[in-house]
Design a protein around this motif. Sequence first.
Motif, PDB file in Angstrom:
ATOM      1  N   SER A  13      -2.314   5.976  19.318  1.00 21.67           N
ATOM      2  CA  SER A  13      -2.271   5.879  18.387  1.00 21.67           C
ATOM      3  C   SER A  13      -1.988   5.616  17.145  1.00 21.67           C
ATOM      4  CB  SER A  13      -1.681   7.720  17.977  1.00 21.67           C
ATOM      5  OG  SER A  13      -1.016   7.162  17.605  1.00 21.67           O
TER       6      SER A  13
ATOM      7  N   HIS B  28       6.422  -3.378   9.966  1.00 18.18           N
ATOM      8  CA  HIS B  28       7.350  -2.593  10.086  1.00 18.18           C
ATOM      9  C   HIS B  28       8.738  -3.221  10.473  1.00 18.18           C
ATOM     10  CE1 HIS B  28       3.986   0.949  10.589  1.00 18.18           C
ATOM     11  NE2 HIS B  28       4.058  -0.262  11.182  1.00 18.18           N
TER      12      HIS B  28
ATOM     13  N   HIS C  18       3.454   1.982   2.285  1.00 15.98           N
ATOM     14  CA  HIS C  18       3.693   2.363   3.311  1.00 15.98           C
ATOM     15  C   HIS C  18       4.457   1.187   4.042  1.00 15.98           C
ATOM     16  CE1 HIS C  18       0.057   2.643   6.230  1.00 15.98           C
ATOM     17  NE2 HIS C  18      -0.067   3.354   4.715  1.00 15.98           N
TER      18      HIS C  18
ATOM     19  N   HIS D   3       2.079  -6.005  13.173  1.00 10.96           N
ATOM     20  CA  HIS D   3       0.755  -5.550  13.723  1.00 10.96           C
ATOM     21  C   HIS D   3      -0.382  -6.082  13.369  1.00 10.96           C
ATOM     22  CE1 HIS D   3       2.938  -1.031  15.059  1.00 10.96           C
ATOM     23  NE2 HIS D   3       3.156  -1.671  15.352  1.00 10.96           N
TER      24      HIS D   3
ATOM     25  N   TRP E 240      -3.357  -0.260  23.035  1.00  8.74           N
ATOM     26  CA  TRP E 240      -2.136  -1.012  21.785  1.00  8.74           C
ATOM     27  C   TRP E 240      -1.255  -2.527  22.717  1.00  8.74           C
ATOM     28  CZ3 TRP E 240       0.477  -1.401  17.604  1.00  8.74           C
ATOM     29  CH2 TRP E 240       0.326   0.007  16.544  1.00  8.74           C
TER      30      TRP E 240
ATOM     31  N   ASN F  27       0.597  -1.417   0.258  1.00  7.85           N
ATOM     32  CA  ASN F  27      -0.698  -0.282   0.078  1.00  7.85           C
ATOM     33  C   ASN F  27       1.032   1.054   0.209  1.00  7.85           C
ATOM     34  OD1 ASN F  27       1.293   0.101   2.634  1.00  7.85           O
ATOM     35  ND2 ASN F  27      -0.786   0.322   3.764  1.00  7.85           N
TER      36      ASN F  27
ATOM     37  N   GLU G 157       8.480  -0.731  15.542  1.00  7.80           N
ATOM     38  CA  GLU G 157       8.050   1.474  16.060  1.00  7.80           C
ATOM     39  C   GLU G 157       8.493   0.992  17.560  1.00  7.80           C
ATOM     40  OE1 GLU G 157       3.985   2.001  13.686  1.00  7.80           O
ATOM     41  OE2 GLU G 157       5.732   2.825  13.054  1.00  7.80           O
TER      42      GLU G 157
ATOM     43  N   VAL H  12      -4.642  -3.002  18.397  1.00  3.65           N
ATOM     44  CA  VAL H  12      -3.567  -3.288  17.871  1.00  3.65           C
ATOM     45  C   VAL H  12      -2.757  -4.153  18.477  1.00  3.65           C
ATOM     46  CG1 VAL H  12      -1.510  -3.184  16.110  1.00  3.65           C
ATOM     47  CG2 VAL H  12      -4.227  -1.565  15.969  1.00  3.65           C
TER      48      VAL H  12
HETATM   49  O1  1SD Z   1       0.557   1.782   9.825  1.00  3.33           O
HETATM   50  C1  1SD Z   1      -1.574   1.550   9.814  1.00  3.33           C
HETATM   51  C2  1SD Z   1      -1.992   1.632   9.656  1.00  3.33           C
HETATM   52  O2  1SD Z   1      -1.669   0.600   7.792  1.00  3.33           O
HETATM   53  C3  1SD Z   1      -3.415   1.604   9.033  1.00  3.33           C
HETATM   54  O3  1SD Z   1      -3.281  -0.525   9.118  1.00  3.33           O
HETATM   55  C4  1SD Z   1      -4.201   1.134  10.365  1.00  3.33           C
HETATM   56  C5  1SD Z   1      -4.923   1.345  10.901  1.00  3.33           C
HETATM   57  O4  1SD Z   1      -6.293   1.139  10.105  1.00  3.33           O
HETATM   58  O5  1SD Z   1      -2.919   1.796  10.917  1.00  3.33           O
HETATM   59  C6  1SD Z   1      -1.495   2.073  11.105  1.00  3.33           C
HETATM   60  S1  1SD Z   1      -1.124   1.232  12.679  1.00  3.33           S
HETATM   61  O6  1SD Z   1      -0.999   2.302  13.602  1.00  3.33           O
HETATM   62  O7  1SD Z   1      -1.323   0.107  12.726  1.00  3.33           O
HETATM   63  N1  1SD Z   1       1.366   1.169  12.375  1.00  3.33           N
END
Ligand code: 1SD
Length: 253
Positions: free
Chosen positions: A196, A95, A63, A118, A208, A61, A105, A140
């Motif tokens: 966040s 990541h 990133h 994640h 988290w 996607n 992260e 998450v």
């Molecule tokens: O980077 C993700 C992003 O792609 C999306 O998944 C979002 C949740 O909808 O979360 C971030 S993260 O905070 O899980 N890195």
Amino acid sequence: GIEYLNLRRSDWPENWPETCKGKKQSPINIDDSEVKINKNLRDIKFVNYDKVLNNPVLVNNGHSVKLDIEDDSNVPKIQDGGLKAEYKFQQLHFHWGSENTTGSEHTLNNKIYPMEMHLVHYNSKYEKDEAHNYEDGLAVLAVFIKIDANDNNAFSAFSQNLKFVYGNDSYDISSSDLTLQALLPKDSLYYRYQGSLTTPPCNETVIWTVFANPVTIGIEQIKEFRNESLDDLVNNFRPIQNLNDRTVEKSYN
Ligand code: 1SD
Ligand code: ZN
């Protein structure tokens, strides 16, 4: 839906000058000497984590590389472990860094891992694409990944198929019979805090859970993530944010 999916990472600061400046941002460093053990944080209940995922698709996607699935009656879910609702699995992504000394992260006692996974879940009382707007919308699970000489078979579904998502492509990986359970650490000890999204729009709507113990990925497998054709994604971690008024809790078991 979420608008940032097609934006390059380098465009984020200009596009979101304000939303990412809150007091409950992620990721953070977790200092084990400062956490508070909470006896109500018992084991998370993993429902359907042992079931083969329904139509898993690998997506670049711009990133990260993420794994999307289609909801069905066997969609993986989490509950308990201090969560006040049931959260359905939505997608997972990674990541990672260009070198072993960088990539995760979150950090634990200032230790940086080469990679972090994640597993994004949304509160089942909300619509999947709306959940990130609600305070209790997202849960998450973060898993640290360290490097091992041996491959971890669970990650083959990713490492072997990355070559099909160079460019902003998607690739069906149903044939890999992947379960989420295979990706989790064996030890269930975890940290919990309120934070966040680590990517714009940085909504402070994430519960988290950061597992204390890492899983492994093979050195040859992580090389696939560092392939030059994925140059835009490598080093896709946000820097550590201030804890401010928050307390990190630790599970009890
Ligand atoms: O980077 C993700 C992003 O792609 C999306 O998944 C979002 C949740 O909808 O979360 C971030 S993260 O905070 O899980 N890195
Ligand atoms: Zn993430």
